[in-house]
Design a protein around this motif. Sequence first.
Motif, short mmCIF file in Angstrom:
data_model
loop_
_atom_site.label_atom_id
_atom_site.label_comp_id
_atom_site.label_asym_id
_atom_site.label_seq_id
_atom_site.Cartn_x
_atom_site.Cartn_y
_atom_site.Cartn_z
N ASP A 41 -15.08 10.31 -1.05
CA ASP A 41 -15.22 9.84 -2.56
C ASP A 41 -15.65 10.71 -4.12
O ASP A 41 -16.41 12.03 -3.62
CB ASP A 41 -16.72 8.50 -2.35
N SER A 64 0.72 -1.14 0.10
CA SER A 64 0.26 -0.18 0.10
C SER A 64 1.37 1.33 -0.15
O SER A 64 1.12 1.57 0.81
CB SER A 64 -0.82 0.13 1.63
N THR A 65 0.52 2.25 -0.60
CA THR A 65 1.32 3.34 -0.37
C THR A 65 1.25 4.05 0.15
O THR A 65 2.06 4.52 0.70
CB THR A 65 1.26 4.35 -1.79
N ASN A 66 0.07 4.43 0.93
CA ASN A 66 -0.05 5.08 1.86
C ASN A 66 1.16 3.99 3.48
O ASN A 66 2.00 4.76 4.71
CB ASN A 66 -1.75 4.79 3.12
N PHE A 121 -1.74 6.04 -5.50
CA PHE A 121 -0.21 7.05 -4.73
C PHE A 121 -0.87 7.50 -3.71
O PHE A 121 -2.08 7.56 -3.25
CB PHE A 121 0.19 7.88 -5.77
N GLY A 149 -11.49 6.84 -4.76
CA GLY A 149 -11.91 6.79 -3.10
C GLY A 149 -10.36 7.16 -2.54
O GLY A 149 -9.23 7.56 -3.28
N ILE A 150 -9.90 7.71 -1.69
CA ILE A 150 -9.21 9.15 -0.79
C ILE A 150 -9.12 8.37 0.37
O ILE A 150 -10.52 8.14 1.49
CB ILE A 150 -9.53 10.87 -1.08
N GLN A 183 -0.55 -2.81 -6.02
CA GLN A 183 -0.70 -2.48 -4.66
C GLN A 183 -0.84 -4.12 -4.68
O GLN A 183 -2.52 -4.77 -4.89
CB GLN A 183 -1.85 -1.94 -3.80
N LYS A 209 -18.50 5.08 -8.69
CA LYS A 209 -17.08 5.98 -7.56
C LYS A 209 -15.95 5.41 -8.61
O LYS A 209 -16.09 4.71 -9.71
CB LYS A 209 -17.14 4.82 -7.09
N TRP A 220 -8.96 -1.73 -0.86
CA TRP A 220 -8.82 -1.15 -2.33
C TRP A 220 -8.12 -1.67 -3.10
O TRP A 220 -6.85 -2.30 -3.10
CB TRP A 220 -8.59 0.20 -1.88
N GLY A 273 -3.74 -3.29 -0.86
CA GLY A 273 -4.15 -1.36 -0.69
C GLY A 273 -5.86 -1.25 0.01
O GLY A 273 -6.54 -1.93 -0.05
N GLN A 274 -5.02 -0.02 1.07
CA GLN A 274 -6.42 0.17 2.01
C GLN A 274 -7.12 0.92 1.23
O GLN A 274 -7.13 2.07 1.01
CB GLN A 274 -5.57 1.19 3.27
N GLY A 275 -8.54 1.09 2.35
CA GLY A 275 -9.57 1.53 1.33
C GLY A 275 -10.51 2.45 3.06
O GLY A 275 -9.19 2.09 3.91
N GLN A 276 -11.22 3.69 2.92
CA GLN A 276 -11.87 3.37 4.21
C GLN A 276 -12.23 2.42 4.84
O GLN A 276 -13.15 1.57 4.16
CB GLN A 276 -12.87 4.62 3.83
N ILE A 300 -4.76 8.23 -2.37
CA ILE A 300 -5.57 8.12 -4.02
C ILE A 300 -5.83 7.60 -4.22
O ILE A 300 -4.51 6.78 -5.29
CB ILE A 300 -4.94 9.95 -4.54
N GLY A 301 -6.93 6.86 -4.56
CA GLY A 301 -6.84 5.30 -5.77
C GLY A 301 -8.47 5.95 -7.09
O GLY A 301 -8.80 6.54 -6.39
#
Length: 255
Positions: free
Chosen positions: A115, A25-27, A71, A125-126, A50, A122, A61, A53-56, A144-145
């Motif tokens: 979103d 995950s870039t985060n 990114f 997502g952020i 990723q 959608k 994600w 990838g992490q979402g809310q 940001i995805g």
Amino acid sequence: MSSTPFHPSTSFVGRQFIELGIAESTNKTAAEMLARGELVHGAVILAHEQTAGQGQRGRTWSSAKGLDLTFSVVLFPAVLKADRQFILSKVAALAVHDVVRSMVKAEVKIKWPNDILVERRKIAGILIQNDLMGENVSSSVIGIGLNVNNTVFDEGILATSMALECGGTADRWHVLSRLCERLEERWKDVEHGDDLSGPYAAELWARGRWTEMTLDGASIMARPMDVDPSGRLILELEGGQVQAYGLERLRFAGR
Ligand code: BTN
């Protein structure tokens, strides 16, 4: 530095650019590099793939390897009080909104909190993760995805992409450069004292429309009106009362 065609017209966003073929995950990478003191204000970390990838709200994600944009941008706000950190959501959501709207014909809106929707689908997502020091935000990782060239989504997911909306293939480096430019411009607006409440409210999805929502687990009908300075959504309820609720109590139905 990579030799990619990534040339944003910015003074700080993207000046430090880290391009990864693959990352969980870039985060996560950004948080690790931050902890080691390796990043400057405006650093951008991009992964072409990723694996986690992490979402809310603890969700994942998914993005298509080499087709989309995933990114994270790191900011060190000079002075930003923790109780005003929602301004970072406004900066990110408006920047992504600006770029998508400039390329897509259909209506583009911000579904609270951040979103980005094209009509009901959608497209981006952020995920924002802030570090606090005392009562200030010391650093922010804005993940940001954006669905760029993926055209196939899992059944039941209401999603779209730039390619589906515009037809043809979009140049990811061009889109990334524009995103960096708009992020920098929106952040500069904040530094000059703009709280972005006007533009954010103007682009709020379902604003003024009776909408099904979930409050404390119960279904309600309400009209989103605006957000308050702490980022709570201000609603008009069926009885005419106006109330603000945060994410811990309120969500749109069907999420
Ligand atoms: C959402 O759930 O809507 C937020 C999705 C955020 C995805 C981006 S992709 C780049 C960055 N790295 C992550 O792991 N998540 C964010």
